[in-house]
Scaffold this motif. Structure first.
Motif, PDB file in Angstrom:
ATOM      1  N   LEU A  99     -80.518 -35.770  56.425  1.00 37.59           N
ATOM      2  CA  LEU A  99     -80.886 -36.883  55.557  1.00 37.59           C
ATOM      3  C   LEU A  99     -82.260 -37.448  55.906  1.00 37.59           C
ATOM      4  CD1 LEU A  99     -80.107 -38.808  53.283  1.00 37.59           C
ATOM      5  CD2 LEU A  99     -78.999 -40.258  55.005  1.00 37.59           C
ATOM      6  N   ILE A 100     -82.539 -37.601  57.192  1.00 39.22           N
ATOM      7  CA  ILE A 100     -83.824 -38.197  57.607  1.00 39.22           C
ATOM      8  C   ILE A 100     -85.010 -37.360  57.123  1.00 39.22           C
ATOM      9  CG2 ILE A 100     -85.274 -38.813  59.580  1.00 39.22           C
ATOM     10  CD1 ILE A 100     -82.731 -39.680  61.031  1.00 39.22           C
ATOM     11  N   PRO A 101     -85.028 -36.041  57.336  1.00 39.01           N
ATOM     12  CA  PRO A 101     -86.163 -35.272  56.810  1.00 39.01           C
ATOM     13  C   PRO A 101     -86.225 -35.284  55.288  1.00 39.01           C
ATOM     14  CG  PRO A 101     -84.500 -33.811  57.750  1.00 39.01           C
ATOM     15  CD  PRO A 101     -84.141 -35.195  58.177  1.00 39.01           C
ATOM     16  N   LEU A 102     -85.077 -35.358  54.615  1.00 37.33           N
ATOM     17  CA  LEU A 102     -85.085 -35.441  53.152  1.00 37.33           C
ATOM     18  C   LEU A 102     -85.791 -36.707  52.701  1.00 37.33           C
ATOM     19  CD1 LEU A 102     -84.221 -34.583  50.305  1.00 37.33           C
ATOM     20  CD2 LEU A 102     -82.008 -35.684  50.732  1.00 37.33           C
ATOM     21  N   ILE A 103     -85.446 -37.836  53.315  1.00 37.40           N
ATOM     22  CA  ILE A 103     -86.045 -39.124  52.926  1.00 37.40           C
ATOM     23  C   ILE A 103     -87.525 -39.161  53.275  1.00 37.40           C
ATOM     24  CG2 ILE A 103     -86.043 -41.607  53.367  1.00 37.40           C
ATOM     25  CD1 ILE A 103     -83.012 -41.409  53.792  1.00 37.40           C
ATOM     26  N   VAL A 104     -87.856 -38.803  54.513  1.00 33.17           N
ATOM     27  CA  VAL A 104     -89.244 -38.914  54.976  1.00 33.17           C
ATOM     28  C   VAL A 104     -90.170 -38.018  54.167  1.00 33.17           C
ATOM     29  CG1 VAL A 104     -90.804 -38.506  56.917  1.00 33.17           C
ATOM     30  CG2 VAL A 104     -88.587 -39.621  57.304  1.00 33.17           C
ATOM     31  N   THR A 105     -89.787 -36.756  53.996  1.00 33.95           N
ATOM     32  CA  THR A 105     -90.673 -35.837  53.276  1.00 33.95           C
ATOM     33  C   THR A 105     -90.791 -36.205  51.804  1.00 33.95           C
ATOM     34  OG1 THR A 105     -88.839 -34.279  52.891  1.00 33.95           O
ATOM     35  CG2 THR A 105     -90.209 -33.919  54.843  1.00 33.95           C
ATOM     36  N   SER A 106     -89.739 -36.731  51.213  1.00 33.32           N
ATOM     37  CA  SER A 106     -89.791 -37.110  49.793  1.00 33.32           C
ATOM     38  C   SER A 106     -90.716 -38.302  49.576  1.00 33.32           C
ATOM     39  CB  SER A 106     -88.383 -37.435  49.288  1.00 33.32           C
ATOM     40  OG  SER A 106     -87.524 -36.324  49.414  1.00 33.32           O
ATOM     41  N   VAL A 107     -90.622 -39.290  50.461  1.00 32.99           N
ATOM     42  CA  VAL A 107     -91.491 -40.465  50.343  1.00 32.99           C
ATOM     43  C   VAL A 107     -92.941 -40.089  50.594  1.00 32.99           C
ATOM     44  CG1 VAL A 107     -92.052 -42.717  51.334  1.00 32.99           C
ATOM     45  CG2 VAL A 107     -89.654 -42.089  50.918  1.00 32.99           C
ATOM     46  N   GLY A 122     -86.480 -31.665  47.513  1.00 37.55           N
ATOM     47  CA  GLY A 122     -85.837 -31.653  48.821  1.00 37.55           C
ATOM     48  C   GLY A 122     -84.353 -31.342  48.728  1.00 37.55           C
ATOM     49  N   ILE A 123     -83.675 -31.950  47.754  1.00 40.05           N
ATOM     50  CA  ILE A 123     -82.254 -31.674  47.545  1.00 40.05           C
ATOM     51  C   ILE A 123     -82.051 -30.205  47.198  1.00 40.05           C
ATOM     52  CG2 ILE A 123     -80.301 -32.123  45.995  1.00 40.05           C
ATOM     53  CD1 ILE A 123     -81.327 -35.029  45.804  1.00 40.05           C
ATOM     54  N   MET A 124     -82.915 -29.697  46.332  1.00 38.93           N
ATOM     55  CA  MET A 124     -82.844 -28.298  45.942  1.00 38.93           C
ATOM     56  C   MET A 124     -82.980 -27.377  47.158  1.00 38.93           C
ATOM     57  SD  MET A 124     -85.417 -26.366  43.295  1.00 38.93           S
ATOM     58  CE  MET A 124     -85.425 -27.793  42.220  1.00 38.93           C
ATOM     59  N   THR A 125     -83.894 -27.707  48.038  1.00 40.63           N
ATOM     60  CA  THR A 125     -84.146 -26.886  49.225  1.00 40.63           C
ATOM     61  C   THR A 125     -82.962 -26.916  50.189  1.00 40.63           C
ATOM     62  OG1 THR A 125     -86.534 -27.243  49.052  1.00 40.63           O
ATOM     63  CG2 THR A 125     -85.690 -26.550  51.198  1.00 40.63           C
ATOM     64  N   LEU A 151     -86.441 -22.302  50.360  1.00 40.04           N
ATOM     65  CA  LEU A 151     -87.528 -22.917  49.614  1.00 40.04           C
ATOM     66  C   LEU A 151     -87.778 -22.245  48.264  1.00 40.04           C
ATOM     67  CD1 LEU A 151     -89.580 -25.217  50.318  1.00 40.04           C
ATOM     68  CD2 LEU A 151     -91.151 -23.432  51.081  1.00 40.04           C
ATOM     69  N   GLU A 152     -87.090 -21.154  47.976  1.00 45.26           N
ATOM     70  CA  GLU A 152     -87.450 -20.333  46.826  1.00 45.26           C
ATOM     71  C   GLU A 152     -87.419 -21.089  45.498  1.00 45.26           C
ATOM     72  OE1 GLU A 152     -85.370 -17.232  49.590  1.00 45.26           O
ATOM     73  OE2 GLU A 152     -85.182 -19.380  49.139  1.00 45.26           O
ATOM     74  N   LEU A 153     -86.348 -21.824  45.236  1.00 43.57           N
ATOM     75  CA  LEU A 153     -86.231 -22.535  43.959  1.00 43.57           C
ATOM     76  C   LEU A 153     -87.309 -23.601  43.818  1.00 43.57           C
ATOM     77  CD1 LEU A 153     -82.348 -22.974  43.664  1.00 43.57           C
ATOM     78  CD2 LEU A 153     -83.797 -21.240  42.592  1.00 43.57           C
ATOM     79  N   ALA A 154     -87.606 -24.295  44.907  1.00 39.84           N
ATOM     80  CA  ALA A 154     -88.650 -25.327  44.876  1.00 39.84           C
ATOM     81  C   ALA A 154     -90.021 -24.705  44.629  1.00 39.84           C
ATOM     82  CB  ALA A 154     -88.655 -26.111  46.189  1.00 39.84           C
ATOM     83  N   LEU A 155     -90.284 -23.554  45.231  1.00 37.54           N
ATOM     84  CA  LEU A 155     -91.560 -22.863  45.013  1.00 37.54           C
ATOM     85  C   LEU A 155     -91.731 -22.503  43.543  1.00 37.54           C
ATOM     86  CD1 LEU A 155     -91.661 -20.458  48.095  1.00 37.54           C
ATOM     87  CD2 LEU A 155     -93.280 -22.306  47.629  1.00 37.54           C
ATOM     88  N   ILE A 200     -79.859 -32.775  35.588  1.00 37.78           N
ATOM     89  CA  ILE A 200     -79.350 -31.659  34.793  1.00 37.78           C
ATOM     90  C   ILE A 200     -79.765 -30.330  35.423  1.00 37.78           C
ATOM     91  CG2 ILE A 200     -79.555 -30.466  32.576  1.00 37.78           C
ATOM     92  CD1 ILE A 200     -79.794 -33.222  31.252  1.00 37.78           C
ATOM     93  N   LEU A 201     -81.003 -30.234  35.893  1.00 44.90           N
ATOM     94  CA  LEU A 201     -81.472 -29.012  36.539  1.00 44.90           C
ATOM     95  C   LEU A 201     -80.693 -28.728  37.822  1.00 44.90           C
ATOM     96  CD1 LEU A 201     -85.346 -29.278  36.075  1.00 44.90           C
ATOM     97  CD2 LEU A 201     -83.835 -27.577  35.057  1.00 44.90           C
ATOM     98  N   LEU A 202     -80.428 -29.770  38.610  1.00 42.85           N
ATOM     99  CA  LEU A 202     -79.635 -29.576  39.821  1.00 42.85           C
ATOM    100  C   LEU A 202     -78.238 -29.070  39.477  1.00 42.85           C
ATOM    101  CD1 LEU A 202     -80.636 -32.707  41.951  1.00 42.85           C
ATOM    102  CD2 LEU A 202     -81.256 -30.328  42.388  1.00 42.85           C
TER     103      LEU A 202
END
Length: 308
Positions: free
Chosen positions: A170-178, A209-212, A218-222, A271-273
Motif C-alpha cells: 500500500l505504501i509504495p502504491l500511495i507514494v508513487t501515485s502521488v 499502480g493498481i494495475m501493476t 508492468l506490462e499492462l501499464a506500459l 471499468i478498465l480495471l
C-alpha cells in the motif's frame, strides 16, 4: 510476485535512492522556476521560434533519455535484471503490452471521433501531411520511450524500492501515485483548469499502480500509458495542453473539470480495471493492494498468467 521476487536477492536499498531523489529535486526545481510563469505562453513562444515538431522534441526528448538512464542504472549499478524490473513472470509478456495498448488506443480513438461528429463546432481539421508524417516518426520513437521512462521510474524502480524498504504494498502504491501526479503540476493544463486536475493526474497514478500490483507486472501499464500519450498526440491537440502537436484534429473547446478530470478517474478507469480483472483472472485484491510482502521458498513467477 512483482515486488517479492526481489526479497530473495541482496539488493542495497541505498541503490534505489539516487535516481528518484534526483528526479524529485529536478521536479521541485522546475516547479519553483515555473511559479508565476505562464507555462503555455513559454511553449507558444518556443513554437514560434523553432516550430511544433522541434518543440515536441525539446519537451519529450529529456524524458525519453531518462528511460535509458533508469535502465542503465538498474542493469549495471544495481545488477538487477530488466526482466525482474518489468514483470514477475518468467519473461516479459508482450501480448499483455499490446492488448492494453490496442484496447485503450481503440477506446481513445472512438471517444475522440464521437466528440468530433457530435460536437463539430469544437474541432478544426489540423492535418498537414508533411508536418504530420514527420511528427508521426518522432512520436513513434519518443513517446513510448517517454511513457516507459515514467512507468519504469514510478511503477517499477520506485515501487519495488519503497516496497522492499517498507515491506508493504500500500505504501509504495500511495507514494508513487502521488509523486506521479505531482510530476505534472507545472503542466499548462494546471493553469487552464486549476489544481482540480491533480485529481486526474494522481488518479491516473493510482490506476496504473493498481494495475501493476494486481497483474504482478508492468506490462499492462506500459501498454496503456503508451497508447494514452501516442494516440492522443497523433489525433488531437489544443493550445492549452503540454503536448501541442501537428495532430489530425485541434480542439477549440474549453476543458471542463467534470468530463476531462472526474469522468476518467471515477468512471472509465474502474471499468478498465474490471475488464483487465476478467481477462487476467485477478483475485485477492485486498491482499495484493494493501498486504505485507510475503516471501516463500519458491515464488510462482507465472501467477495470474492467463493468456488471451
Amino acid at each position: 510476485m512483482y515486488i517479492e521476487q526481489l526479497k530473495n536477492k541482496k539488493y542495497s536499498l541505498g541503490s534505489y535512492i539516487p535516481i528518484p531523489l534526483g528526479f524529485i529535486l529536478l521536479m521541485f526545481f522546475n516547479f519553483l522556476m515555473s511559479d508565476g510563469v505562464d507555462t503555455n505562453e513559454v511553449i507558444q513562444q518556443t513554437i514560434s521560434m523553432i516550430g511544433v515538431n522541434l518543440t515536441f522534441v525539446v519537451l519529450v526528448g529529456p524524458l525519453a533519455f531518462g528511460l535509458l538512464l533508469v535502465l542503465f542504472w538498474v542493469k549495471f549499478v544495481q545488477g538487477q535484471t530488466l526482466r525482474s524490473l518489468t514483470t514477475s513472470r518468467a519473461k516479459v509478456d508482450w501480448k499483455r503490452i499490446f492488448f492494453s495498448f490496442f484496447l485503450w488506443g481503440t477506446i481513445t480513438t472512438a471517444m475522440i471521433l464521437v466528440l468530433y461528429y457530435t460536437q463539430p463546432e469544437n474541432f478544426v481539421w489540423n492535418f498537414k501531411p508533411e508536418k504530420f508524417f514527420i511528427f508521426l516518426i518522432l512520436a513513434i520513437i519518443l513517446v513510448p520511450m517517454q511513457t516507459s521512462f515514467e512507468e519504469y521510474l514510478f511503477r517499477a524502480h520506485m515501487m519495488q524500492g519503497i516496497g522492499l524498504a517498507t515491506n508493504s504494498r500500500l505504501i509504495p502504491l500511495i507514494v508513487t501515485s502521488v509523486l506521479f501526479g505531482l510530476m505534472h503540476i507545472a503542466n499548462p493544463e494546471v493553469g487552464k483548469i486549476g489544481y482540480i486536475i491533480m485529481v486526474y493526474y494522481i488518479g491516473t497514478g493510482f490506476f496504473l499502480g493498481i494495475m501493476t500490483l494486481m497483474d504482478e507486472g508492468l506490462e499492462l501499464a506500459l501498454g496503456f500509458h503508451a497508447a494514452n500519450n501516442l494516440v492522443g498526440a497523433l489525433l488531437l491537440t489544443a493550445d492549452w495542453t503540454a503536448f501541442q502537436t501537428n495532430s489530425i484534429f485541434k480542439d477549440l473547446s474549453e476543458p471542463s473539470a467534470g468530463f476531462d478530470v472526474l469522468t476518467p478517474v471515477f468512471v472509465i478507469f474502474p471499468i478498465l480495471l474490471f475488464i483487465f480483472s476478467k481477462v487476467y483472472n485477478w483475485k485477492n485484491w485486498k491482499e495484493k493492494l494493501t498486504g505485507k510482502l510475503i516471501v516463500t521458498n519458491e515464488i510462482d513467477t507465472v501467477a495470474n498468467d492467463s493468456k488471451l
